[in-house]
Write an enzyme that holds these catalytic residues in place. Structure first.
Site, PDB file in Angstrom:
ATOM      1  N   ASP A  91       0.860  -1.181   0.000  1.00 14.03           N
ATOM      2  CA  ASP A  91       0.000   0.000   0.000  1.00 14.03           C
ATOM      3  C   ASP A  91       0.905   1.242   0.000  1.00 14.03           C
ATOM      4  O   ASP A  91       2.130   1.161   0.115  1.00 14.03           O
ATOM      5  CB  ASP A  91      -0.960  -0.020   1.194  1.00 14.03           C
ATOM      6  CG  ASP A  91      -2.185   0.873   0.941  1.00 14.03           C
ATOM      7  OD1 ASP A  91      -2.157   1.666  -0.016  1.00 14.03           O
ATOM      8  OD2 ASP A  91      -3.169   0.773   1.703  1.00 14.03           O
TER       9      ASP A  91
HETATM   10  C1  BGC Z   1      -5.008   3.299   0.384  1.00 13.79           C
HETATM   11  C2  BGC Z   1      -5.271   2.331  -0.734  1.00 13.79           C
HETATM   12  C3  BGC Z   1      -5.175   3.032  -2.054  1.00 13.79           C
HETATM   13  C4  BGC Z   1      -3.827   3.696  -2.167  1.00 13.79           C
HETATM   14  C5  BGC Z   1      -3.605   4.390  -3.488  1.00 13.79           C
HETATM   15  C6  BGC Z   1      -3.750   4.108   0.168  1.00 13.79           C
HETATM   16  O1  BGC Z   1      -3.619   5.115   1.100  1.00 13.79           O
HETATM   17  O2  BGC Z   1      -4.952   2.599   1.600  1.00 13.79           O
HETATM   18  O3  BGC Z   1      -6.542   1.755  -0.575  1.00 13.79           O
HETATM   19  O4  BGC Z   1      -5.409   2.127  -3.097  1.00 13.79           O
HETATM   20  O5  BGC Z   1      -3.704   4.638  -1.131  1.00 13.79           O
HETATM   21  O6  BGC Z   1      -4.390   5.507  -3.634  1.00 13.79           O
END
Ligand code: BGC
Length: 754
Positions: A281
């Site tokens: 993530d």
């Molecule tokens: C979130 C994800 C997301 C990613 C990209 C993160 O902060 O937890 O769910 O896909 O950002 O935007």
């Protein structure tokens, strides 16, 4: 000559490759990897961001790194032309011309927005969920995107956690059905088709159980609970062929998921056989420094070795893997494996064949906001709305000719309609409740805002960002006066109230999950006028509504219904469409009950439902154990009557099957949709089992007076669970098989497994 042209002959793609296609892919990738330097291999593992930011960090030197072959993909860029320009740099200016993969959070739509995922789960309609995911893929895939960071399948019993809005609620079975529907909808059966997207199941794993409901917080859970109650939807997505997976921010068993080898390798690869690529993530590798795992070098080595293939935004792999290989802390084999997963994914997407496959401005122009897409959005919106209360059949408002006062901060707020996670939404296309109601009810509608959404203007500014200009500068008294005046001059009050869209979603935890105070106050004053009040409730989570709904005539929970919200809400209020949603998560009676969920365990001193407090029982002195509205609950505009569940046989052996049937009759005067739900209970087992577990459902439509018998096949897999040794077993003994309207209104029959 560029490698791409040289190797073009090898390239074909598909979600599942035939043996021949797989061996062609292997030859292609072997040949390509044979030409890559160590830095170029590591470069494939790097996923920077451009545009949207969900953390403190941003990516630097993005274009330069692409030119140097130090980047595998990019996310946050939207629009066919923008993506094409960047892809050209990768393909024409980097040494090997390896195309990039372009990701985006297409969570519930691209430009056109559909109801938030929690709402979609409330539809209990996987066929429609699949259609919606495909419609979202149609728009995004024409606009340069080849990879969506969806579905989010984190089971949660934490309404304080803002990300409850992004998942399917509290149930592993409903969550699994939704996960599979979304994967099928995005990926179709050919990943290389220009109108499909690579799906990414997230966040692996258990992110939905943060202590205290605070986002990113510690998760404490045992493996058996995880396997039975939280992990099934991820597995369902893997079984459905999801092509990628995102690790979660939280820790599990004291190790952040991003470095958790048991999760990312032992379970995911070895036990479940996942063959796609795994991405971290956003800055999750860097964040392990704060978790206390080590410096960025240590965290990067741990993450890669645990099973992360692609590093989102941390730049840890680009910075430290060369050294890790030199030191022998990372094996070349592990690096090659990660590179291979990424290249295979690009291959299956057809990007080696045509790097611009997903950049099609003509198709984008034809599909974005097209009428068919908007029609799906309206249809889905109605299927997600949950009628929580309807005294004396107050709704629908059809044909009554009555004057309607529309009041509340969400009534004329088109920008709020899409809900959280709407990174590419087109502001011009969101329909407000006021606009929708004027179309349907004409000049019978008068409008006053009545109050701002929140008392706290500083918080409201944080939550509304660009839209803060819409905060009303008048005093509360002035606004309230205006609203009460139109209320008094009307026959019915429709109050459009609840959360702002950014009160749920990422980083949006709340401790007090009631409707914000200025709105509750206004609601009480509207009720005091003596006119019937219909609450149109906006929310991204279960709210505590106990005190607020007591004197209301009707409550229609519309969640965040997407771009077409206003039209859909008006048509549902008017009875042109049926609100056929059922709750995918319990709505607590009181904040102090959390977690409150239907599939609880019994304890040794269970409290029979509905009884007043009893000492030495599993109960509260001051509130009931039961939620205000249980899982599976929701009314319609007609009334259904259930017969008693019957089984085709009272016994079966483990290889057998039994049919459970229940008859449902539409007792009302309108056609209507009903979700027939099947639950089981394993009465005695080697480990304690929940008092109820959803195991099947079917959404049916019945004409007035019509009866349908709905049947479910019960077999050993439905009655199995992960035992203490994490084996999936069906233990002989007695089971209760239950069917009915919701988790609280069921008839039951006994089944004995020999
Ligand atoms: C979130 C994800 C997301 C990613 C990209 C993160 O902060 O937890 O769910 O896909 O950002 O935007």
């Amino acid at each position: 000559m560029k490698l791409r042209n040289f190797l073009l002959a090898f390239a074909t793609a598909g979600a599942v490759l035939t043996a021949g296609a797989e061996s062609r892919m292997d030859s292609f990738i072997n040949s390509l990897m044979g030409k890559m330097t160590l830095e170029e291999k590591i470069g494939q593992l790097n996923l920077p961001v451009s545009g949207i930011l969900t953390g403190d960090a941003r990516s630097n030197n993005v274009i330069e790194n692409i030119r140097k072959g130090r980047t595998g993909g990019l996310f946050g860029v939207t629009g066919a032309e923008n993506v094409r320009k960047i892809q050209e740099i990768a393909v024409k200016e980097s040494r090997l011309g390896i195309p990039l993969i372009f990701g985006l959070d297409v969570i519930h739509g691209y430009e056109t927005h559909y109801p938030i995922p929690l709402a979609q789960a409330a539809s209990w309609n996987p066929v429609l969920v699949e259609k919606v995911a495909h419609a979202a893929a149609e728009e995004a895939s024409a606009s340069g995107i080849s990879w969506t960071f969806s579905p989010m399948v984190d089971v949660t019993r934490e309404p304080r956690w803002g990300r409850v809005a992004e998942g399917a609620g509290e149930d592993p079975y409903l969550g699994s059905r939704m996960a599979q529907a979304m994967v099928r909808g995005y990926q179709g059966n050919n990943l290389a088709a220009p109108n499909t997207l690579l799906a990414c199941v997230k966040h692996f794993a258990l992110y939905g159980a943060p202590e205290g409901g605070r986002d990113y917080n510690t998760v404490i859970m045992d493996r058996q609970t995880a396997m039975n109650e939280y992990l099934p939807p991820y597995k369902a997505a893997v079984d459905a062929g999801v092509g990628s997976l995102m690790a979660s921010f939280n820790e599990f068993e004291g190790i952040p998921a991003t470095a958790n080898k048991w999760l990312l390798t032992d379970l995911l690869r070895d036990r479940w056989g996942f063959k796609g690529m795994v991405v971290s993530d956003y800055t999750a590798i860097t964040e392990m420094i704060a978790h206390g795992i080590g410096d960025l070098e240590e965290c990067s080595v741990r993450a890669l070795n645990a099973g992360i293939d692609m590093d989102m935004v941390s730049e840890g792999f680009n910075t430290y893997v060369v050294k890790g290989i030199a030191d022998g802390r990372i094996s070349m084999q592990r690096l090659d494996q990660a590179v291979r997963y990424i290249l295979e994914t690009k291959y299956k997407l057809g990007l080696f064949d045509n790097p611009y496959l997903y950049c099609d401005p003509k198709r984008a122009a034809a599909v974005l906001h097209s009428e068919p897409v908007r029609a799906i959005a309206r249809e889905m919106a109605a299927e997600t709305m949950v009628l929580l209360k309807n005294e004396g059949n107050m709704l629908p408002l059809a044909g009554s000719g009555k004057r309607i006062a529309l009041v509340g901060p969400l009534a004329d707020a088109p920008w709020e309609m899409p809900g959280c996670w709407n990174v590419a939404t087109s502001k011009a296309h969101n329909v407000s409740v006021l606009e929708g109601m004027q179309k349907v009810f004409g000049d019978r509608v008068s409008y006053a805002k009545g109050c701002n959404a929140l008392c706290d203007s500083v918080l409201e500014r944080k939550l509304t960002g660009d839209y803060n200009s819409h905060r009303d500068g008048r005093t509360c008294d002035q606004m309230r006066k205006e609203a009460l005046e139109i209320a008094r001059n009307s026959d019915i009050i429709v109050a459009a109230m609840g959360e702002l869209m950014n009160m749920s979603g990422e980083g949006a935890s709340r401790a007090d999950i009631r409707i914000p105070e200025p709105q509750r106050k206004l609601l009480r004053e509207l009720v005091a006028t003596g006119k019937p009040v219909v609450l149109v409730l906006f929310t991204g989570r279960p709210l505590v509504l106990t005190e607020d709904v007591r004197d209301l005539a009707a409550v229609l929970n519309v969640w965040f219904a997407g771009s077409e919200a206003g039209d859909a809400i008006a048509e549902v209020l008017a009875g042109k469409m049926e609100p056929s949603g059922r709750l995918p998560i319990s709505f607590p009676y009181h904040i102090g009950q959390i977690p409150v969920h239907y599939n609880q365990k019994n304890s040794g001193r269970p409290m029979p439902p509905g009884r007043p407090y009893q000492k030495y029982r599993n109960s509260y002195q001051d509130i009931p154990n039961e939620p205000l509205y249980p899982f599976g609950y929701g009314l319609g505009y007609t009334r259904f009557e259930y017969g008693k569940i019957s089984l085709s046989a009272p016994e079966m052996d483990k290889t057998g099957k039994v049919t459970a049937s229940v008859a449902v009759t539409n007792k009302g005067k309108r056609a209507g949709k009903e979700v027939v739900q099947l639950y089981i209970r394993d009465i005695y087992a080697s480990s304690t089992r929940p008092v109820k577990e959803l195991k099947g459902f079917e959404k049916i439509e019945l004409a007035p007076g019509e009866t349908k018998t709905v049947s479910f096949t019960v077999d050993a897999s439905m009655l199995s669970f992960y035992n203490h040794d994490l084996e999936f077993v069906c233990e002989p003994g007695d089971f209760e098989i239950m069917a009915g309207h919701d988790s609280n209104s069921l008839s039951s029959a006994k089944l004995t497994v020999k």
